[in-house]
Design a protein around this motif. Sequence first.
Motif, short mmCIF file in Angstrom:
data_model
loop_
_atom_site.label_atom_id
_atom_site.label_comp_id
_atom_site.label_asym_id
_atom_site.label_seq_id
_atom_site.Cartn_x
_atom_site.Cartn_y
_atom_site.Cartn_z
N SER A 178 0.92 -1.24 0.05
CA SER A 178 -0.03 -0.28 -0.03
C SER A 178 0.95 1.29 -0.06
O SER A 178 1.98 1.08 0.61
CB SER A 178 -0.91 -0.10 1.41
N PRO A 179 0.64 2.37 -0.62
CA PRO A 179 -0.75 2.74 -1.18
C PRO A 179 -0.82 2.18 -2.88
O PRO A 179 -1.49 2.40 -3.44
CB PRO A 179 -0.73 4.04 -1.24
N TYR A 180 0.46 1.79 -3.07
CA TYR A 180 0.38 1.32 -4.62
C TYR A 180 -0.69 0.40 -5.18
O TYR A 180 -1.43 0.73 -5.79
CB TYR A 180 1.77 0.90 -5.16
N PRO A 275 1.41 4.24 5.18
CA PRO A 275 1.93 3.08 4.39
C PRO A 275 3.05 2.13 5.05
O PRO A 275 2.99 1.14 4.64
CB PRO A 275 2.29 3.81 3.07
N VAL A 276 3.71 2.71 5.78
CA VAL A 276 4.66 2.04 6.65
C VAL A 276 4.09 0.94 7.53
O VAL A 276 4.67 -0.03 7.61
CB VAL A 276 5.80 2.83 7.25
N LEU A 277 3.01 1.37 8.08
CA LEU A 277 2.16 0.38 9.05
C LEU A 277 1.98 -0.90 8.16
O LEU A 277 1.93 -1.92 8.51
CB LEU A 277 1.10 0.91 9.38
N PHE A 278 1.66 -0.81 6.77
CA PHE A 278 1.24 -2.20 6.01
C PHE A 278 2.76 -2.76 5.92
O PHE A 278 2.57 -3.95 6.27
CB PHE A 278 0.83 -1.55 4.62
N SER A 341 12.88 2.71 5.45
CA SER A 341 11.88 3.50 5.69
C SER A 341 11.30 3.81 7.12
O SER A 341 10.49 4.47 7.31
CB SER A 341 10.47 2.71 4.87
N GLN A 342 12.15 3.16 8.21
CA GLN A 342 11.81 3.31 9.44
C GLN A 342 12.84 4.00 9.91
O GLN A 342 13.77 4.53 9.53
CB GLN A 342 11.68 1.95 9.93
N GLY A 343 12.51 4.51 11.41
CA GLY A 343 13.28 5.23 12.06
C GLY A 343 14.71 4.52 12.44
O GLY A 343 14.86 3.51 12.33
N GLU A 344 15.78 5.64 13.06
CA GLU A 344 16.98 5.10 13.27
C GLU A 344 17.12 4.01 14.27
O GLU A 344 17.87 3.05 14.07
CB GLU A 344 17.86 6.21 13.46
N LEU A 345 16.52 4.29 15.35
CA LEU A 345 16.41 3.39 16.72
C LEU A 345 15.76 1.94 16.14
O LEU A 345 16.56 1.00 16.38
CB LEU A 345 15.66 4.01 17.72
N ASN B 180 3.00 10.36 3.35
CA ASN B 180 2.76 11.31 4.27
C ASN B 180 3.77 11.92 5.28
O ASN B 180 3.52 12.00 6.38
CB ASN B 180 1.59 10.33 5.18
N ARG B 181 5.04 11.67 4.72
CA ARG B 181 5.92 12.44 5.77
C ARG B 181 7.18 12.84 4.89
O ARG B 181 7.46 12.35 3.77
CB ARG B 181 6.49 11.38 6.78
#
Lengths: 588, 398
Positions: A178-180, A275-278, A341-345, B180-181
Amino acid sequence: MTTVDRGLDHLQGGHDEHHDVPYLTAKGGPIATVWDWMTTVDHKKIGVMYLFSVLFMFFLGGVAALMLRIELFEPTRQTAAGLTGAAFAGGEGSSVGAVGKFYNTVMTMHGAIMVFMFIVPGIPASLGNFFLPLQLGAKDVAFPRMNLASWYIYVFGSFFGVYVILTGVVDTCWTVSSPYSTSTTGQPQFIAMILAVFVLGFSSIFTGLNFIVTVHKLRAPGMGWFDMPLFIWALYATSIIQVLATPVIGVTFLLLLFERLFQIGIFDPGLGGDPVLFQHFFWFYSHPVVYVMILPAMGIISEVLAVHSRKRLFGYRAIAFSSLAIAAVSFLVWGHHMFTSQGELAATIFSALTFLVAIPTAVKVFNWIATLYKGSIALTTPMLYAMQFLFLFSIGGLTGLPLGALSTDLHLHDSYFVVAHFHYVMFGGTVIAFLAGIHHWWPKMFGRMYNEFWAKIASLIVFVGFNLTFFTQFFLGTQGMPRRYASYVDDFQLLHQISTVGSFILAAGFFVHLFVFIHSLVVGERAGQNPWGGLTLEWETDPVPLEHNFRHEPVVRHGPYDFESVVPPGCDEKEFPLPPKDEVRTIH
Amino acid sequence: MMTMTRMPTLAIHDFLIDLFFRRPADSDVGVGWGTDGLFIFIWWVGVFFFVLLMALMGWWAWKYRRIPGKAAEPSPSHNTALEITWTVIPTLILVVIIFWGYNGYLRAQMPEGNAEQIDLTAYKWGWGMTYDTGLGADETVPLGSSEVPVFYMLLKMSSQDVIHSFWVPDFRTKLDVIPNRFTPYSFRTLPLEDSDNRVQTRTVQIADSVRENVRYRDHWIFCAEYCGDLHSEMGAIMRVVSKEDFEWWKSVPRYGASTNPVEVGEKVYIASGCATCHSVDGSAGTGPTWYQVYNRPVPFADGSELSQAEIDADPLAWDNYIRESILYPAAKIHAGYANQMPSYDGRLSDVELRGLIAYIRSLSGLDVETENIPGFEQLDEAAESPQASIDAQTNGES
């Protein structure tokens, strides 16, 4: 102890005692036989039906892969006159976009079929179904009807899925990000595709649940947990992952459906979703499922190496526990699919956790190699495949290191390096082990031997073709070729061409295998009860197992790998000699 | 914090770098002990274990091959000391790799405060850059790099539609561009050295300003996250110039004297990515062609149409249709095409919109009266089209 030639006559059929006939015996005319197979609850028949089903899906996915390789033989370019180098161009009026769309659809076919319809169900549902109860000394799995239901769900889900992708031109990749995925594909096709995968999940859960209960409740008298063959340990670990992880993908796909149908913002940023939650949800299933693909393969390798080198496996307990350890850690590493796509930690934590998986995997490889030491090694087809596995899987494992390390992954992520890495693990690992297992157990499944010479030639062709296809892709990746590209810059052409040639050599190897198998089924020499001299319980059955597997309930009196003290059932001590007794005593 | 650490130059090391990457990295996180160095370290670790294991496997498979009638020699089936050793040693090596990778990652992810900031927008299928001069979208990115100290860049990235991923292979790092960011892509390029045979020189003209001997080096930009039909065409060129040239480039006004709106439209057509999907010669594409369409009826996907009667009744009907289709593409979908164009609302100025309309109109052979279109007295042909240079490279015609 049974004798070698017992049961051969039963192959011809017509025995009156229902439970005493080999399972392959026909039940009357063709229609009655088909009906018998379609309604069977015999784990062996279901295993064979699964085997042919998944191999058919492997063929379809392979055809899609070859189509991709043909398109990639030349970089596609647009000139004033039209497209050059595009295998998929459909005559006049076709554009770069149309070629891309077609390529992406074929790519989705390849990925979805190979992942959901071939490699996830592959080994557990075919060889696992057939041999798990036999190795445990059981008459069947715990829930035979559920087992048949699993096959029907699988067949329905597979055909539905392939039909939808082909007719609906679904181009979301197997990852349906998602969202593609939610913004481009037509609504009906997308929902149908999601439902197909949802349905396939149930076949996976049914098989897993069945195996867990069977292992817990149906072991033969005398078989403790540490008397189980390592193939069983591997299937047990696999089943736990299947039962725990598959519902997550089901829930994720339902959420996608709800979002699409009722405009609830979950993943789509247009509706306020993330979208990262997906990706988190998706990989929480799809990473553990990588181990659903590889663990049964590791189990096969443990069996094949032990039997064909007549050696107790080095570090039995270490291998058994490492299967469980891999299963447990597999749930903690999904984040390494999202370093970009996610945070550094989060990325830092997931990188460290990822390397945790590397350790039990490395331990397994060391144990397998050490098993060869002072063995009595026969270079049969299954053994050649097991050694190919060690070669290719080592490359696959070691090339995982720069993908787990953060800074190198930022470069290699989503490049051809990743493509090469997972094909070395999934193909060089799982498919090669599957081939080892099929050749190892073929005589027990069909009561016939195959032509060893041509099987070895085929395995050599597969080995050469595979390495030509995928070794080049490591270099494409490090040099900057992104994955899922229908066209590319000219610099990459030479490596792509070598890869394409390799893929056709690989396909040729499989066709030789196909002919060897057909030849074996038609005119193959009758196999004895125990051609390789194995000690696990499946070799105590008739050459073709009876419908209820064993003539008497087996009692376990020796371990699965006691080659130095037990003459294999149905074998001659001259062929499989034992060392002098006093030497054995000094070792343990 | 940063000095350009280079590995001690061993011939074998340089050979491996060339083999795997073609050339050393062009950014500080990639070069030396950074990404390239870690990769080569892992390569040596892998080669050591692989050769060891395969040699043992081959040797034993031969030495202990089965001899009929001969039993296997009894041998131990486990050895605690050995098993602990082969667990601990790989673990220690992995710890080194984890921290080495973590260190490089932090350098890539956390720029120092003095970075030059540029907004980057990704869309299907192209990249738009906005500089603090407030210019419109422009695919070639002259990015700063001076001799020493090296100049920092920070791209503030966001996506208009689906997830993309910004990858410059020469810099050895990529980052996803998410709807979204904002996500930060930072890097410090290496200087333009004379010894580098990729460094070229050209003369740049913007309006009346001319600057000679502008040295530059080009790098490929790829999209690394699957985004649909033209995912593989979503490439661009990053052009690294010296900081002085960059400052000059930014300071020159884009649109000077008056010019032809059709030419402005044509420039926007290429620079804003319209050309990716819409042809101007009637050939098929992801979107409808612009050739010979102006003031002709348009069928829509929902069965309705922009009819000839409406067009005849309202001389601005087609202009408004174009405007709506650019700013709110989902409002009316041309029959036979999918709804997948991103909105250009807020990304094109009025002047650029008018230019596009004039351009589409000209493709139907209709004249454009410049003086009737307000705003164009201030326009000028800006610098040469960057897209043209990309096309030239893609087509192998350069």
